[in-house]
Design an enzyme around this catalytic site. Structure first.
Site, short mmCIF file in Angstrom:
data_model
loop_
_atom_site.label_atom_id
_atom_site.label_comp_id
_atom_site.label_asym_id
_atom_site.label_seq_id
_atom_site.Cartn_x
_atom_site.Cartn_y
_atom_site.Cartn_z
N GLY A 248 25.09 20.13 22.55
CA GLY A 248 24.64 21.41 22.02
C GLY A 248 25.66 22.42 21.58
O GLY A 248 25.29 23.47 21.06
N GLU A 290 27.27 15.47 26.24
CA GLU A 290 26.75 14.64 25.14
C GLU A 290 26.82 15.34 23.80
O GLU A 290 25.79 15.64 23.20
CB GLU A 290 25.28 14.31 25.40
CG GLU A 290 24.96 13.71 26.72
CD GLU A 290 23.45 13.58 26.92
OE1 GLU A 290 23.03 12.54 27.39
OE2 GLU A 290 22.71 14.53 26.59
N PRO A 291 28.01 15.61 23.29
CA PRO A 291 28.08 16.28 22.00
C PRO A 291 27.66 15.38 20.84
O PRO A 291 27.97 14.19 20.83
CB PRO A 291 29.56 16.65 21.88
CG PRO A 291 30.26 15.61 22.71
CD PRO A 291 29.34 15.31 23.85
N ARG A 293 26.45 17.15 17.25
CA ARG A 293 26.81 18.01 16.12
C ARG A 293 28.30 18.38 16.11
O ARG A 293 28.96 18.29 15.07
CB ARG A 293 25.98 19.30 16.22
CG ARG A 293 26.11 20.27 15.06
CD ARG A 293 25.41 21.60 15.39
NE ARG A 293 24.11 21.36 15.99
CZ ARG A 293 22.98 21.24 15.33
NH1 ARG A 293 22.96 21.40 14.03
NH2 ARG A 293 21.84 21.01 15.96
N TYR A 334 13.97 23.83 9.03
CA TYR A 334 14.13 25.02 9.86
C TYR A 334 15.11 26.05 9.34
O TYR A 334 15.72 26.79 10.09
CB TYR A 334 14.42 24.68 11.34
CG TYR A 334 15.21 23.42 11.63
CD1 TYR A 334 14.62 22.39 12.37
CD2 TYR A 334 16.51 23.27 11.22
CE1 TYR A 334 15.33 21.25 12.66
CE2 TYR A 334 17.23 22.12 11.51
CZ TYR A 334 16.63 21.10 12.24
OH TYR A 334 17.33 19.97 12.53
N CYS A 361 9.90 16.50 -5.71
CA CYS A 361 8.68 17.15 -6.19
C CYS A 361 8.00 17.86 -5.03
O CYS A 361 7.01 17.36 -4.46
CB CYS A 361 7.77 16.12 -6.83
SG CYS A 361 8.61 15.31 -8.17
C1 LIG Z 1 20.29 16.13 20.35
C2 LIG Z 1 20.79 15.86 21.70
C3 LIG Z 1 22.15 15.97 21.99
C4 LIG Z 1 23.16 16.43 20.99
O1 LIG Z 1 22.97 17.74 20.61
P1 LIG Z 1 24.02 18.41 19.60
O2 LIG Z 1 23.47 19.76 19.37
O3 LIG Z 1 24.03 17.58 18.38
O4 LIG Z 1 25.34 18.42 20.30
C5 LIG Z 1 22.57 15.64 23.26
N1 LIG Z 1 21.68 15.22 24.21
C6 LIG Z 1 20.37 15.11 23.95
C7 LIG Z 1 19.48 14.64 25.01
C8 LIG Z 1 19.88 15.43 22.70
O5 LIG Z 1 18.57 15.33 22.47
#
Ligand SMILES: *Cc1c(COP(=O)(O)O)cnc(C)c1O
Length: 432
Positions: A248, A290-291, A293, A334, A361
């Site tokens: 995140g 868990e990166p 993005r 979004y 379209c």
């Molecule tokens: C989407 C997601 C992530 C990655 O989020 P980012 O905003 O891309 O870093 C990590 N863990 C879980 C469970 C997710 O659903």
């Protein structure tokens, strides 16, 4: 510019990872996804370096592959010592085919099918991150029938509103994801899980949202999760080995987005967590981040060719491109912000307020509104949308029977194809 891998050369062309983007358009055609392998590796090393420095041996990084999934990315993740998150049999299969060690893979999602579960177990998945008790039961049954003991984590919702867009808000109690600590469902599901055969509960997971710039959020969710771990240790005699705090961290889509110092954030988080576990009197679990993005977003741009330029006096100006919501649905979904530039004429004055429109379209097929481009922009000029490495290729579709663009990687200024362009034959491949 918003990322240091962007520049302008003496022809006035945008450069990306040191390569002339207009030349890339000529070589590969448009629309074109371009990714910077060195930047991906750099972004990964910031995480692995910080986790090792501040948490020590007992920590790990998982690449959330839904941000951008194709074989080459799993190879890079493996080489950089990352594990991975997967959310479907398709991602499991891609990782498998890339030679990724699935022991280091965590299977997420709020609704894994029986087929997903069986396929992932057969492929040797390391962990399932279970969203709810139905899923725990299903995995227990399938694993028992296969005669294996499957490692799992439970996904909990710490009840935090990270003040981002509603649509990417996942840590709140009313989320479709996870089991809430506040409602006691998290405690109940933990108790039930501990009594089931075929599974081994290894710990807990949470993911509070995306595009987060505030490190306080991670500390608050860590605190709630560690308190929960202390409670189940005291009351149920279960000690969690793993605490996975999700992904995140935010990225810079536009100048107004702040820089985020991941190393400093992780340093603060580690210090805070060490203090919290000692106060709670529990051992420090193995911590995962868990990166997604923040690994790939600024390692990607999308290149297009401008088509129709439509000026509606007194109303609006449109610049149309040869791609759109089929290769980048995020603005339509979004309202995501992006920086848009005229890659052919970076030094031209951007004196026209306009909307970048896709070719689909669908009147909602826009890439960005209220941007500035040169007023004399012409059909044929190359347009770059920046910071598209995450959730673009992975969210792309074949709407209007458009073939998906290729992904060209740049490594040390050399370009190579990581994903081929879809051909017309690919479009009808499954039609009978
Ligand atoms: C989407 C997601 C992530 C990655 O989020 P980012 O905003 O891309 O870093 C990590 N863990 C879980 C469970 C997710 O659903």
């Amino acid at each position: 510019m918003i990322c240091e891998n962007l520049g302008v050369n003496n022809l006035g062309h945008l450069t990306f990872a040191g390569v002339d983007t207009v030349e890339l358009c000529e070589k590969y055609g448009t629309p074109l996804y371009v990714m910077d392998e060195n930047r991906i590796r750099h972004n990964m090393r910031v995480y692995t370096g910080a986790m090792a420095k501040y948490f020590g041996e007992n920590a790990g990084c998982l690449y959330a592959s839904k941000a951008c999934s194709f074989k080459r990315l799993y190879e890079i993740a493996r080489e950089e010592g990352f594990g991975t998150d997967v959310v479907s049999s398709g991602e499991v299969y891609t990782a498998l085919k890339a030679g990724f060690d699935l022991k280091k893979a965590f299977f997420h999602s709020n609704n894994k099918t029986d087929e997903d579960i069986a396929f992932a177990i057969d492929s040797g998945i390391g962990y399932f991150v279970c969203d709810n008790i139905e899923e725990v039961n299903a995995i227990s049954e399938i694993a028992t029938a296969k005669g294996v003991t499957q490692n799992i984590l439970l996904r909990l919702t710490p009840g935090i509103d990270p003040h981002t867009y509603e649509a990417v808000n996942t840590g709140k109690v009313d989320s479709k994801f996870g089991s809430a600590i506040e409602t006691n469902q998290a405690y109940e599901i933990t108790k039930m899980t501990l009594s089931l055969p075929g599974i081994k509960l290894c710990g807990f997971h949470c993911h509070v949202g995306s595009q987060i710039f505030d490190s306080e959020i991670y500390m608050r969710s860590a605190e709630i999760m560690l308190s929960f771990i202390a409670r189940v240790r005291n009351e149920l005699g279960f000690t969690a080995e793993i605490l996975d705090l999700g992904g995140g961290y935010g990225v810079r889509y536009i100048e107004a987005n702040p820089y985020i110092d991941i190393d400093k954030n992780i340093k603060e988080l580690a210090a805070f967590m060490k203090n919290t576990v000692s106060q709670l009197g529990i051992p420090m679990p193995t911590v995962y981040l868990e990166p997604g993005r923040s690994i790939v977003a600024d390692a990607g741009i999308t290149l297009y060719t401008a088509g129709t330029v439509k000026k509606i006096p007194g109303y609006k100006n449109y610049v149309s491109i040869d791609g759109g919501m089929a290769d980048n649905p995020r603005y339509a979904l979004y309202g995501s912000y992006y920086t848009v530039v005229d890659a052919s004429r970076m030094n031209a004055e951007c004196d026209m307020l306009c909307t970048l429109a896709g070719r689909c379209c669908e009147s909602g097929d826009l890439i960005q509104e209220n941007i500035r481009l040169p007023g004399d922009i012409k059909r044929g000029e190359k347009i770059a949308v920046l910071t598209t490495g995450a959730y673009n290729y992975s969210m792309s579709s074949n709407y209007n029977r458009l073939g998906k663009p290729p992904v060209v990687m740049i490594k040390d200024k050399e370009d190579y194809v990581a994903v081929k362009r879809e051909t017309l034959e690919d479009i009808i491949r499954n039609d009978v």
